[in-house]
Write an enzyme that holds these catalytic residues in place. Structure first.
Site, PDB file in Angstrom:
ATOM      1  N   HIS A   1      99.438  12.137  96.167  1.00 36.67           N
ATOM      2  CA  HIS A   1      98.334  12.804  96.769  1.00 36.67           C
ATOM      3  C   HIS A   1      97.158  12.662  95.644  1.00 36.67           C
ATOM      4  CE1 HIS A   1      99.954  14.593 100.468  1.00 36.67           C
ATOM      5  NE2 HIS A   1     100.700  13.955 100.015  1.00 36.67           N
TER       6      HIS A   1
ATOM      7  N   TYR B   1     107.447  16.667  90.737  1.00 38.03           N
ATOM      8  CA  TYR B   1     106.055  17.072  90.679  1.00 38.03           C
ATOM      9  C   TYR B   1     106.005  17.577  89.101  1.00 38.03           C
ATOM     10  CZ  TYR B   1     105.348  18.480  95.533  1.00 38.03           C
ATOM     11  OH  TYR B   1     105.116  18.331  97.028  1.00 38.03           O
TER      12      TYR B   1
END
Length: 365
Positions: A71, A339
């Site tokens: 992303h 993440y």
């Protein structure tokens, strides 16, 4: 983790399933929500680790200093959430008490190339950070597909490579993807579901799904499984089969819309029943489960990504307020761990401007 703690049917693989899957993925969209790996069980030395996962994103998409490994292309946003209090029926979380809470957000496209051309089929993301008056935060990272492609970190790790674009065609190798799907019927089944839910025309009228199940605890201590999504108040329009011109057409349209008027979504909490899977994001819960409209999300500003805005937020799905807790879904811990690794790497790298520039778009109006 106890909720009382503060947060910290094998389908048959068919050719149609393969084609739907590739269509749903688009050129690079086989990789979506984020890195999924964890720290307890499968992530043992010599097997999968957050670093190996992050490395694989770089192997497939290249290394782009300063950007997310997945992303990577995005746009910062801000607004607020007005809770109507209905969510307090199932959770003691402050965010579900009546009130207004500041929200920071980030719209994004899946994949690790920060200046990739927009495409209707690419999975869209929306990360949200709710700031609560008692000092807590609620962070969630959602996508515009109703189920996830994988139910294990291992499957996701394998799929990243299977979906690597072939340099000759720019698309994943159908043979490699078919072989992957033959080994992972759960992914083939998820792709069928995704293929039945075509994308909308833009970010503004996309529904974004939390995908993973969580647990909520009410004021009496009752614990329930829950999934959530934000549903746009802007009317749904299907994506045009003829893709609009412009490398950033999805983001540019979003910038222009927000400049004209705030955008609104409803936060919907869906309550699971006994037997509904809480550890498999590839499987939807049966329809007609009890759902609660918990309030209205407003996005009234977008910003070019830069220091101090959502560019530097890690939308860790395990940063949860009291009253919401993780479920037994292994992907949650996996997402959190990868993440964090991606955030750690990009935080220390040099930064370059985002391909999505709010000022440029508004100047061209």
């Amino acid at each position: 983790m106890s909720d009382e703690e503060k947060p910290d049917a094998s389908p048959t693989l068919s050719r149609r399933g393969v084609l739907l899957g590739l269509a749903a993925l688009g050129g690079i969209a086989a990789v979506d929500v984020g890195g999924f790996l964890y720290a307890g069980g499968w992530l043992t030395p010599g097997r999968l680790t957050p670093s190996r996962f992050t490395d694989r994103f770089q192997q497939v998409f290249g290394k782009h200093d300063g950007f997310r490994r997945n992303h990577a292309k995005g746009l910062s946003a801000s607004g607020h959430f007005i809770s109507n209090g209905a969510g307090a029926e199932i959770s003691r979380a402050v965010v579900f008490q009546p009130g207004e809470f500041a929200v920071e957000g980030r719209f994004s496209l899946s994949g690790g190339v920060p200046d990739v051309a927009d495409a209707n089929a690419t999975v869209r993301g929306l990360g949200l950070l709710f700031t609560l008056p008692n000092g807590e935060q609620w962070r969630t990272a959602m996508v515009n597909i109703p189920v996830f492609f994988d139910n294990t970190p291992e499957g996701f790790f394998e799929r990243i490579l299977a979906s690597k674009p072939d340099p000759a065609t720019g698309n994943p190798d159908p043979d490699k993807m078919a072989a992957f799907l033959a080994r992972h019927p759960e992914t083939a089944a998820a792709m069928e579901i995704i293929g039945q839910n075509p994308p909308s025309s833009g970010f503004d009228n996309s529904t974004f799904y939390g995908l993973n199940a969580f647990r909520v605890t009410d004021s009496l201590g009752a614990v329930r499984p829950v999934r959530w999504m934000v549903v746009p108040e802007q009317p749904f329009e299907p994506a045009d089969p003829v893709q609009p011109p412009g490398r950033d057409y999805l983001f540019d349209a979003l910038i222009r819309k927000v400049a004209d008027t705030p955008l609104y979504w409803r936060l919907i909490l869906t309550i699971g029943q006994p037997g509904d899977p809480t550890n498999d994001a590839t499987v939807p819960w049966p329809p007609h489960r009890h759902a609660i409209d918990a309030g209205r999300l407003t996005i009234d500003s977008v910003q070019t990504e830069e220091q101090g805005n959502a560019r530097d937020i890690n939308f860790d799905p395990l940063i949860l307020p009291y009253g919401i807790a993780r479920s037994d879904d292994p992907l949650l811990s996996a997402r959190s761990a990868v993440y964090a690794k991606s955030f750690q790497r990009r935080s220390s790298e040099p930064k370059t401007p985002s391909a999505v520039n709010v000022e440029r778009v508004l100047d061209e109006r």
